[in-house]
Design a protein around this motif. Structure first.
Motif, PDB file in Angstrom:
ATOM      1  N   ASP A 224       0.819  -1.209   0.000  1.00 43.84           N
ATOM      2  CA  ASP A 224       0.000   0.000   0.000  1.00 43.84           C
ATOM      3  C   ASP A 224       0.857   1.264   0.000  1.00 43.84           C
ATOM      4  O   ASP A 224       0.558   2.240  -0.697  1.00 43.84           O
ATOM      5  N   ASP A 225       1.917   1.255   0.802  1.00 46.73           N
ATOM      6  CA  ASP A 225       2.793   2.410   0.896  1.00 46.73           C
ATOM      7  C   ASP A 225       3.481   2.698  -0.435  1.00 46.73           C
ATOM      8  O   ASP A 225       3.553   3.842  -0.882  1.00 46.73           O
ATOM      9  N   LEU A 226       4.007   1.662  -1.060  1.00 49.29           N
ATOM     10  CA  LEU A 226       4.704   1.822  -2.338  1.00 49.29           C
ATOM     11  C   LEU A 226       3.754   2.327  -3.411  1.00 49.29           C
ATOM     12  O   LEU A 226       4.079   3.261  -4.168  1.00 49.29           O
ATOM     13  N   LEU A 227       2.566   1.742  -3.498  1.00 48.29           N
ATOM     14  CA  LEU A 227       1.603   2.159  -4.513  1.00 48.29           C
ATOM     15  C   LEU A 227       1.142   3.597  -4.289  1.00 48.29           C
ATOM     16  O   LEU A 227       0.955   4.353  -5.248  1.00 48.29           O
ATOM     17  N   ALA A 228       0.970   3.978  -3.034  1.00 47.34           N
ATOM     18  CA  ALA A 228       0.581   5.354  -2.734  1.00 47.34           C
ATOM     19  C   ALA A 228       1.680   6.325  -3.149  1.00 47.34           C
ATOM     20  O   ALA A 228       1.405   7.418  -3.670  1.00 47.34           O
ATOM     21  N   GLU A 229       2.933   5.940  -2.928  1.00 53.91           N
ATOM     22  CA  GLU A 229       4.045   6.803  -3.306  1.00 53.91           C
ATOM     23  C   GLU A 229       4.182   6.899  -4.821  1.00 53.91           C
ATOM     24  O   GLU A 229       4.447   7.979  -5.367  1.00 53.91           O
ATOM     25  N   LEU A 230       3.985   5.787  -5.526  1.00 53.14           N
ATOM     26  CA  LEU A 230       4.017   5.816  -6.988  1.00 53.14           C
ATOM     27  C   LEU A 230       2.903   6.706  -7.536  1.00 53.14           C
ATOM     28  O   LEU A 230       3.102   7.451  -8.502  1.00 53.14           O
ATOM     29  N   GLN A 231       1.736   6.642  -6.913  1.00 56.42           N
ATOM     30  CA  GLN A 231       0.623   7.498  -7.334  1.00 56.42           C
ATOM     31  C   GLN A 231       0.953   8.968  -7.110  1.00 56.42           C
ATOM     32  O   GLN A 231       0.688   9.818  -7.974  1.00 56.42           O
ATOM     33  N   ARG A 232       1.552   9.277  -5.962  1.00 55.63           N
ATOM     34  CA  ARG A 232       1.912  10.667  -5.663  1.00 55.63           C
ATOM     35  C   ARG A 232       2.929  11.193  -6.673  1.00 55.63           C
ATOM     36  O   ARG A 232       2.782  12.300  -7.205  1.00 55.63           O
ATOM     37  N   LEU A 233       3.949  10.398  -6.955  1.00 57.29           N
ATOM     38  CA  LEU A 233       4.977  10.813  -7.910  1.00 57.29           C
ATOM     39  C   LEU A 233       4.390  10.959  -9.314  1.00 57.29           C
ATOM     40  O   LEU A 233       4.728  11.892 -10.046  1.00 57.29           O
ATOM     41  N   SER A 234       3.517  10.020  -9.673  1.00 59.39           N
ATOM     42  CA  SER A 234       2.892  10.076 -10.991  1.00 59.39           C
ATOM     43  C   SER A 234       2.088  11.361 -11.155  1.00 59.39           C
ATOM     44  O   SER A 234       2.166  12.048 -12.191  1.00 59.39           O
ATOM     45  N   GLN A 235       1.321  11.709 -10.140  1.00 62.59           N
ATOM     46  CA  GLN A 235       0.512  12.929 -10.204  1.00 62.59           C
ATOM     47  C   GLN A 235       1.380  14.183 -10.198  1.00 62.59           C
ATOM     48  O   GLN A 235       1.044  15.180 -10.843  1.00 62.59           O
ATOM     49  N   SER A 236       2.515  14.133  -9.517  1.00 64.27           N
ATOM     50  CA  SER A 236       3.383  15.299  -9.420  1.00 64.27           C
ATOM     51  C   SER A 236       4.170  15.542 -10.702  1.00 64.27           C
ATOM     52  O   SER A 236       4.346  16.692 -11.126  1.00 64.27           O
ATOM     53  N   PHE A 237       4.650  14.458 -11.324  1.00 69.82           N
ATOM     54  CA  PHE A 237       5.560  14.602 -12.462  1.00 69.82           C
ATOM     55  C   PHE A 237       4.947  14.177 -13.793  1.00 69.82           C
ATOM     56  O   PHE A 237       5.572  14.351 -14.839  1.00 69.82           O
ATOM     57  N   GLY A 238       3.754  13.609 -13.754  1.00 74.39           N
ATOM     58  CA  GLY A 238       3.065  13.275 -14.993  1.00 74.39           C
ATOM     59  C   GLY A 238       3.493  11.989 -15.654  1.00 74.39           C
ATOM     60  O   GLY A 238       3.077  11.699 -16.778  1.00 74.39           O
ATOM     61  N   ILE A 239       4.330  11.185 -15.001  1.00 75.79           N
ATOM     62  CA  ILE A 239       4.774   9.906 -15.562  1.00 75.79           C
ATOM     63  C   ILE A 239       3.755   8.822 -15.223  1.00 75.79           C
ATOM     64  O   ILE A 239       3.371   8.663 -14.058  1.00 75.79           O
ATOM     65  N   GLY A 240       3.309   8.074 -16.227  1.00 79.10           N
ATOM     66  CA  GLY A 240       2.371   6.984 -15.994  1.00 79.10           C
ATOM     67  C   GLY A 240       3.082   5.728 -15.514  1.00 79.10           C
ATOM     68  O   GLY A 240       4.292   5.561 -15.714  1.00 79.10           O
ATOM     69  N   ILE A 241       2.337   4.840 -14.881  1.00 80.98           N
ATOM     70  CA  ILE A 241       2.874   3.567 -14.384  1.00 80.98           C
ATOM     71  C   ILE A 241       2.093   2.427 -15.029  1.00 80.98           C
ATOM     72  O   ILE A 241       0.859   2.390 -14.949  1.00 80.98           O
ATOM     73  N   ILE A 242       2.814   1.505 -15.666  1.00 87.07           N
ATOM     74  CA  ILE A 242       2.202   0.339 -16.300  1.00 87.07           C
ATOM     75  C   ILE A 242       2.722  -0.923 -15.626  1.00 87.07           C
ATOM     76  O   ILE A 242       3.918  -1.065 -15.401  1.00 87.07           O
ATOM     77  N   HIS A 243       1.796  -1.828 -15.316  1.00 86.58           N
ATOM     78  CA  HIS A 243       2.155  -3.118 -14.724  1.00 86.58           C
ATOM     79  C   HIS A 243       1.929  -4.222 -15.752  1.00 86.58           C
ATOM     80  O   HIS A 243       0.799  -4.448 -16.189  1.00 86.58           O
ATOM     81  N   LEU A 244       3.006  -4.889 -16.155  1.00 81.16           N
ATOM     82  CA  LEU A 244       2.901  -6.045 -17.044  1.00 81.16           C
ATOM     83  C   LEU A 244       2.743  -7.300 -16.192  1.00 81.16           C
ATOM     84  O   LEU A 244       3.656  -7.666 -15.438  1.00 81.16           O
ATOM     85  N   HIS A 245       1.605  -7.976 -16.300  1.00 79.13           N
ATOM     86  CA  HIS A 245       1.362  -9.198 -15.528  1.00 79.13           C
ATOM     87  C   HIS A 245       1.844 -10.392 -16.344  1.00 79.13           C
ATOM     88  O   HIS A 245       1.188 -10.805 -17.309  1.00 79.13           O
ATOM     89  N   LEU A 246       2.979 -10.968 -15.967  1.00 80.23           N
ATOM     90  CA  LEU A 246       3.550 -12.051 -16.762  1.00 80.23           C
ATOM     91  C   LEU A 246       2.763 -13.353 -16.627  1.00 80.23           C
ATOM     92  O   LEU A 246       2.815 -14.203 -17.522  1.00 80.23           O
TER      93      LEU A 246
END
Length: 321
Positions: A224-246
């Protein structure tokens, strides 16, 4: 009565020595063979388990479960709450922080065909558009090391040639010619608490020139902590996050969307062309294709036709049934 997700969590936590996240509950349930008892066709059943646990604890006074902690939230059986202590919880947190990154037998570049497939075929990303990618080989760059964070792993392009009428395309050329969309992708095998910041800001640096930039990973620690931080960074810098499910490539998804830019950073585009012949060839191909109103698909990365077979044979990873 049918076996439920909450029954699975209860059975797992009955023998657990410490509180578990919902992802850990699911993994332990798989290891014990409990997931086979569920009647579900969902592509992300662990998320269903998490949702049901959160709602049950919050809304059901007679819930079998309790929440423990917030970073990340863990669950335990209410009838075992007397077994918990601050020392035990501190021990769990310390062990989680030192958890090593899982080793894999495949190479990062083995993921490129799968990202190409996702970009081209996945409706959550392409929205029906034909988006083509091109691998940028870092070994073909001049002045290696000096521009380590300049080059993306893959670039992508969308042409409106298959979607717009020719008269509209020509008219667009007379105006601002902004119908072409360029994408940048930084690809990692995994994102964890120990490496996410470096990976994210590498993506920021490598994607500054494009319309949309993305950080992509095959394994993202479900914390939860990591995902929340990725969301915060994404919103701040505009970089999207993609998860490839192998384990189920068609369940791959955009965790957080990129913030689209209306213009390109032409100074950086020029620098990339000077530094890397693959990128220069990509820009040349995009120009030729748009001017000729014909996409030369052989100039871009091949879209793998059987991604599940590729994952099984090339990467030695079994697919979910």
């Amino acid at each position: 009565m049918a076996y439920s997700f909450l029954d699975l969590a209860s059975d797992v936590l009955e023998s657990a020595s410490v509180p578990l996240t919902y992802q850990q509950c699911w993994d332990e349930g798989q290891a014990k063979g409990l997931t086979s008892k569920l009647k579900t066709k969902g592509k992300t059943p662990w998320q269903t388990l998490g949702a049901q646990l959160y709602v049950d604890v919050r809304d059901n006074p007679d819930s079998r479960f309790i929440k423990v902690g917030k970073r990340p939230t863990r669950f335990f059986l209410k009838n075992r709450r007397l077994e918990l202590s601050e020392a035990l919880l501190d021990k769990v947190e310390a062990a989680e922080a030192k958890k090593p990154v899982p080793k894999t037998t495949y190479h990062e570049r083995d993921l490129h065909p799968l990202l190409t497939y996702f970009v081209y075929a996945n409706p959550t990303f392409s929205r029906g558009r034909s988006i083509y990618t091109k691998t940028i080989f870092h070994e073909n760059s001049r002045r290696k090391g000096y521009n380590a964070w300049l080059h993306p792993d893959l670039v992508g392009v969308y042409f409106p040639l298959e979607d717009w009428k020719q008269d509209v395309i020509k008219f667009n050329q007379l105006l601002d010619n902004n119908s072409i969309r360029l994408f940048s992708f930084e690809l990692k095998k995994s994102l964890t608490k120990s490496n996410y910041r470096e990976a994210f800001f590498q993506a920021v640096s490598n994607s500054s020139w494009s319309h949309e930039g993305y950080l992509v990973a095959a394994d993202i620690t479900q914390d939860d902590d990591l995902l929340a931080e990725l969301q915060r960074l994404s919103q701040s810098f505009g970089i999207g996050i993609i998860h490839l499910h192998l384990s189920d490539i068609n369940s791959s998804n955009v965790l957080f969307p990129a913030r689209a830019s209306e213009g390109l950073d032409w100074e950086t585009v020029n620098k990339l062309c000077e530094q890397n012949k693959d990128f220069a060839k990509f820009i040349q191909d995009v120009k030729i294709d748009f001017e000729s109103s014909r996409i030369h698909r052989t100039e871009y990365d091949t879209v793998v036709k059987e991604p599940e077979k590729y994952i099984k044979d090339k990467m030695k990873i079994e697919q979910d049934a």
